[in-house]
Design a protein around this motif. Structure first.
Motif, mmCIF file in Angstrom:
data_model
loop_
_atom_site.group_PDB
_atom_site.id
_atom_site.type_symbol
_atom_site.label_atom_id
_atom_site.label_comp_id
_atom_site.label_asym_id
_atom_site.label_seq_id
_atom_site.Cartn_x
_atom_site.Cartn_y
_atom_site.Cartn_z
ATOM 1 N N THR A 63 -3.464 5.060 -4.442
ATOM 2 C CA THR A 63 -3.283 5.476 -3.052
ATOM 3 C C THR A 63 -2.392 6.697 -2.899
ATOM 4 O O THR A 63 -2.508 7.431 -1.925
ATOM 5 N N ARG A 109 -6.317 -5.281 -10.779
ATOM 6 C CA ARG A 109 -7.102 -4.541 -9.780
ATOM 7 C C ARG A 109 -6.235 -4.159 -8.586
ATOM 8 O O ARG A 109 -6.375 -3.064 -8.038
ATOM 9 N N ARG A 110 -5.364 -5.061 -8.189
ATOM 10 C CA ARG A 110 -4.472 -4.737 -7.063
ATOM 11 C C ARG A 110 -3.572 -3.563 -7.414
ATOM 12 O O ARG A 110 -3.422 -2.622 -6.626
ATOM 13 N N SER A 152 0.819 -1.213 0.000
ATOM 14 C CA SER A 152 0.000 0.000 0.000
ATOM 15 C C SER A 152 0.851 1.260 0.000
ATOM 16 O O SER A 152 0.398 2.327 -0.419
ATOM 17 N N THR A 180 -9.572 -8.424 -4.535
ATOM 18 C CA THR A 180 -8.136 -8.368 -4.796
ATOM 19 C C THR A 180 -7.570 -9.758 -4.546
ATOM 20 O O THR A 180 -8.180 -10.575 -3.873
ATOM 21 N N ALA A 186 -5.358 -0.290 -7.473
ATOM 22 C CA ALA A 186 -5.608 0.211 -6.119
ATOM 23 C C ALA A 186 -4.351 0.832 -5.536
ATOM 24 O O ALA A 186 -4.403 1.880 -4.873
#
Length: 520
Positions: free
Chosen positions: A379, A371-372, A346, A435, A375
């Motif tokens: 961030t 998709r991961r 992240s 995810t 994301a």
């Protein structure tokens, strides 16, 4: 859990021996005698002994593996690329050296496989992604160079979860299948390396491990896998997942085989930013050290949420080890919740590598991994937050050895569940809002494997039994920095006291391959 003494474990040791014998007598068990079967049933150590005795050649070993791959890999999808011509050419050179009495070492002439995120010069390295479908590196990764210099024959490149980003179910080339049950997951992300070892397609393999990706395939496929101390084995030339947590290590049939490979792989690489200097060790010799003085611990919470079958098998293994050592007690290790893989992902560490590819070829990633990355791209992490995370990780790694005060090694289940059904994982990934599952959180249960990537300390899985459905279960053994020899010694002692490592999966040339879902 209260502290456990040798006396309290005495009954459990008898239970372990009884359980082993019961399994050996069951129709599900399939043990083989290498002296009476084909060459692929040999362990790496046995094959090496025959090479050195001059009773077998590298070409014979290589052809035996290639013939078996031709039969079983269409069922398993363990390999992305089989390097048949190059492997046979390499074997011929090594045979000439053998004939001249020039053996390079224990791995001379031994066919091994590499996870396909590890660079091999002149042979495509895809990381199981459409993004790298045609990528051919110009140089070998250092671990490849070391294996070749030691005389190992690189027989092929194994399947994995795309870019090592999950639990093994998402690959551009199709998911690898578990030799014990073709409709089940092999563990990820080194899925093909685990399957290849379990199905006797080679004598040793390499995996990478960011959150359990060597040990999970080891546990789910009934083989041995060791994640060494962070930086002991170089990761340069390997497509990274999260450099702060990435490790490389062997997946093998036995503990001795793992020690033999680690002897070749370990060593400093000054161009690798993760590499650490450590005095050369002989891990095969270290594996033979006595274990009766070792003090063992079970980390608090290690069995929380464990599947009852897995828990019973691992407890039985621990009970046996307690009789061979000074005993076992419950212990405490620091939390790694703040420095887990998910935190680093992240904070952009995974996306930092993929940014250049993702901007141009996002459509070539597997949907769940796309998709991961989408994301993570969204961030916009702050540099200050990432720096603080790195500080926490470095502090944890500098202090983790302090926890090993009145115990030497810790024991726990490698995975708290047995291998999940592949269709269940694929169905989940086909949901547009999900995810991917990380290697340390496979479908159906959690695990503690990822904590040892954060600690950066050695962690090994060894087979310790089978569920009633015939799926393997692994025992994980971990120790402080550079305690590989002690970890290997305890695992070897357990292996010698049991017969789980001799079991072979029931796959045959006539085994039917079940279809996998492709859409909802």
């Amino acid at each position: 859990m209260k502290s456990l003494t040798r006396r309290e474990f005495s009954w459990g040791a008898a239970t372990a021996l009884f359980a082993t014998q019961a399994f050996l007598n069951s129709p599900r068990a399939h043990a083989s005698d290498p002296a009476e079967t084909d060459l692929t049933k040999l362990t790496l150590a046995e094959a090496s002994a025959r090479i050195h005795a001059g009773t077998v050649t590298s070409t014979q070993l290589t052809k035996a593996c290639l013939d078996r791959i031709a039969i079983y890999d269409p069922k398993l999808d363990a390999f992305i690329t089989v390097m048949r011509d190059k492997a046979l050419a390499q074997a011929a050179i090594l045979d000439a050296e053998q004939k001249a009495g020039k053996l390079r070492g224990p791995l001379h002439g031994i066919p091994v496989a590499l996870k396909d995120n590890i660079d091999t010069a002149g042979t495509r390295t895809t990381a199981a992604s459409g993004v790298f479908q045609d990528r051919v590196p110009a140089e070998d990764a250092p671990v490849t160079t070391r294996l070749k210099a030691a005389g190992a024959v690189i027989i092929g490149k194994t399947n994995l979860h795309e870019f090592a980003m999950g639990a093994g179910e998402a690959s551009f080339f199709g998911a690898a299948r578990n030799p014990w049950a073709l409709d089940h997951n092999t563990g990820g992300s080194s899925s093909g390396s685990g399957a290849a070892m379990s199905a006797d397609l080679c004598y040793g393999s390499l995996g990478t491990d960011t959150a359990g990706s060597i040990r999970n395939p080891g546990a789910f496929c009934g083989v041995v896998g060791i994640k060494p101390t962070y930086g002991l084995v170089p990761i340069r030339g390997i497509a990274p997942l999260c450099v702060s947590l990435d490790h490389c290590g062997p997946i093998t049939r036995t503990v001795e085989d793992a020690a033999m490979m680690l002897n070749v792989l370990a060593g400093y690489d000054h161009l690798d930013i993760t590499s650490v200097e450590h005095a050369k060790e002989d891990y095969v010799a270290g594996m033979k050290q006595p274990i009766k003085g070792l003090r063992l611990g079970i980390p608090i919470g290690a069995f929380d949420g464990v599947d009852p079958q897995v828990g019973q098998l691992v407890h039985t293994a621990i009970e046996l080890l307690a009789t061979l050592t000074r005993g076992v007690k419950e212990v405490s290790l620091p939390s790694t919740n703040d420095v887990a893989y998910q935190n680093f992902a992240s904070m952009g560490e995974t996306f930092a590598y993929h940014e250049q590819f993702f901007k141009l070829q996002s459509n070539r990633y597997q949907p769940v991994d796309r998709r991961r990355l989408e994301a993570e791209e969204a961030t916009h992490p702050r540099a200050e937050d990432y720096i603080r995370l790195r500080w926490e990780l470095e502090t944890l790694r500098r202090t983790i050895d302090d926890a090993f005060t009145d115990f030497d090694l810790v024991l726990m289940p490698t995975q708290k569940v047995t291998a999940p059904v592949l269709d269940d994982m694929l169905r989940r990934n086909l949901q547009p809002t999900t995810t991917p599952l990380t290697s340390s959180s496979t479908a159906g249960g959690g695990s503690s494997v990822g904590a040892y990537n954060a600690y950066g300390i050695p962690s090994l899985t060894v087979p310790c039994g089978f569920s009633k459905e015939g799926l393997p279960v692994g025992l994980m053994i971990c120790g402080p920095h550079f305690s590989e020899s002690k970890v290997l010694a305890l695992a070897h002692a357990y292996e010698q006291a049991t017969a789980w490592h001799t079991m072979k999966p029931p796959i045959t040339p006539d085994t039917v391959v079940p279809p996998l879902i492709t859409h909802l």
